[in-house]
Design a protein around this motif. Structure first.
Motif, PDB file in Angstrom:
ATOM      1  N   ASP A 294     -16.416  -8.724  -7.029  1.00 13.76           N
ATOM      2  CA  ASP A 294     -17.396  -8.919  -5.950  1.00 13.76           C
ATOM      3  C   ASP A 294     -18.613  -8.015  -6.152  1.00 13.76           C
ATOM      4  N   VAL A 295     -18.352  -6.753  -6.472  1.00 15.01           N
ATOM      5  CA  VAL A 295     -19.455  -5.799  -6.666  1.00 15.01           C
ATOM      6  C   VAL A 295     -20.280  -6.187  -7.888  1.00 15.01           C
ATOM      7  N   THR A 296     -19.590  -6.574  -8.964  1.00 18.08           N
ATOM      8  CA  THR A 296     -20.301  -6.965 -10.186  1.00 18.08           C
ATOM      9  C   THR A 296     -21.186  -8.191  -9.940  1.00 18.08           C
TER      10      THR A 296
ATOM     11  N   THR B 248       0.829  -1.213   0.000  1.00 16.72           N
ATOM     12  CA  THR B 248       0.000   0.000   0.000  1.00 16.72           C
ATOM     13  C   THR B 248       0.858   1.256   0.000  1.00 16.72           C
TER      14      THR B 248
ATOM     15  N   MET C  26     -10.394  -7.752  -7.945  1.00 20.11           N
ATOM     16  CA  MET C  26     -11.197  -8.711  -7.194  1.00 20.11           C
ATOM     17  C   MET C  26     -12.367  -8.017  -6.505  1.00 20.11           C
ATOM     18  N   ASP C  27     -12.130  -6.810  -6.004  1.00 13.71           N
ATOM     19  CA  ASP C  27     -13.224  -6.041  -5.402  1.00 13.71           C
ATOM     20  C   ASP C  27     -14.303  -5.729  -6.447  1.00 13.71           C
ATOM     21  N   VAL C  28     -13.844  -5.388  -7.664  1.00  7.98           N
ATOM     22  CA  VAL C  28     -14.788  -5.105  -8.749  1.00  7.98           C
ATOM     23  C   VAL C  28     -15.612  -6.350  -9.081  1.00  7.98           C
TER      24      VAL C  28
ATOM     25  N   ASP D 214      -3.365  -3.802  -8.186  1.00  4.52           N
ATOM     26  CA  ASP D 214      -4.377  -3.794  -9.239  1.00  4.52           C
ATOM     27  C   ASP D 214      -5.237  -5.057  -9.194  1.00  4.52           C
TER      28      ASP D 214
ATOM     29  N   HIS E  57      -5.920  -6.795  -6.532  1.00  6.07           N
ATOM     30  CA  HIS E  57      -6.815  -6.665  -5.382  1.00  6.07           C
ATOM     31  C   HIS E  57      -8.013  -5.787  -5.731  1.00  6.07           C
ATOM     32  N   THR E  58      -7.754  -4.694  -6.450  1.00  2.78           N
ATOM     33  CA  THR E  58      -8.845  -3.821  -6.883  1.00  2.78           C
ATOM     34  C   THR E  58      -9.791  -4.553  -7.821  1.00  2.78           C
TER      35      THR E  58
END
Length: 212
Positions: free
Chosen positions: A197-199, A13, A193-195, A188, A190-191
Motif C-alpha cells: 500500500d505504501v509503495t 498478534t 500488504m501494508d508495504v 508477515d 499482513h505486513t
C-alpha cells in the motif's frame, strides 16, 4: 504486557508478540482449574482400567493392547522418543517459541487431561527464553508428530519433568508447530500488504497521479 492463556482467545498478534518480541506469558487461573478438573477425569478412567486409546491402551496398531499400569508412565516417555523421526534443518527460534505458546494454550482449554504442571513447565521455559532444537521435515499422518516430539524431548530434558499417563501423547499429538508457523506467516503477509500500500502510494505521488 503479559499474555494470559485461557485456551479460548489467543490471537495471532499475541503469538507473534511472544514468539518474536519476548512478551511474557502466563496461564489464567481458570485455565489451571479447568486442567485440574479434566485431570480428575483421567485419574478416574485410569483407576477403572477400561480400554481408552493412548491412556490405558497402546496407540496405532497396538491400540487393542492394554498397558500394564506399572508401565504407563514409561510408555508415555517412550511415545516422545519413538516419534522423534523429523529431519532437516532446525526451525527458526520464533517458530519454536510460537509452538510453545500454542501448545500451552491448547492445554489451558482444559480438555486434554494433562496436569496443570505440564502447561506451567512450558510457560516457565518460554519466559526464560529457552528454545529447544526442532527439526522441520517429516511427520506421521496429518499431525506434527515429528517436530512436536523434538519439542517435547527438549522441554522434558531441560526441565526434568516426568510425564504422567496421557501426557506423552498430549505432547506429540498436536498441531501447535504448524499453527505457530501459520500465525507468523499470516503476520508477515499482513505486513507485506501494508508495504505494498505504501509503495503504491509513493509511486502514485511520484507520477503526480498522472498514470499516462
Amino acid at each position: 504486557m503479559t499474555i494470559v492463556l485461557n485456551g479460548s482467545d489467543l490471537t495471532v498478534t499475541q503469538v507473534v508478540a511472544a514468539a518474536r518480541h519476548g512478551e511474557n506469558v502466563m496461564l489464567a487461573p481458570e485455565a489451571l482449574s479447568a486442567m485440574a478438573e479434566s485431570r480428575t477425569v483421567v485419574e478416574e478412567v485410569l483407576s477403572g482400567g477400561e480400554p481408552v486409546y493412548g491412556l490405558t491402551t497402546g496407540v496405532g496398531e497396538r491400540k487393542a493392547f492394554l498397558l500394564d499400569p506399572a508401565e504407563r508412565q514409561r510408555f508415555n516417555r517412550r511415545l516422545v522418543l519413538n516419534h522423534r523421526i523429523a529431519q532437516g534443518e532446525a526451525a527458526p527460534h520464533d517458530v519454536v517459541r510460537g509452538a510453545m505458546v500454542c501448545l500451552a494454550n491448547s492445554y489451558a482449554k482444559g480438555v486434554t487431561g494433562v496436569r496443570p504442571e505440564l502447561a506451567e513447565m512450558i510457560v516457565t521455559l518460554l519466559n526464560e527464553g529457552f528454545v529447544p532444537p526442532v527439526r522441520t521435515l517429516g511427520s506421521i499422518g496429518q499431525g506434527d508428530l515429528g517436530p512436536m516430539a523434538d519439542l517435547a524431548h527438549g522441554l522434558l530434558t531441560r526441565s526434568g519433568y516426568q510425564v504422567a499417563e496421557n501426557e506423552g501423547l498430549a505432547l506429540v499429538s498436536s498441531n501447535a508447530f504448524t499453527t505457530a508457523w501459520a500465525c507468523l506467516a499470516a503476520a508477515d503477509a499482513h505486513t507485506l500488504m501494508d508495504v505494498f500500500d505504501v509503495t503504491g502510494a509513493l509511486d502514485l505521488e511520484a507520477f503526480g497521479a498522472n498514470l499516462t
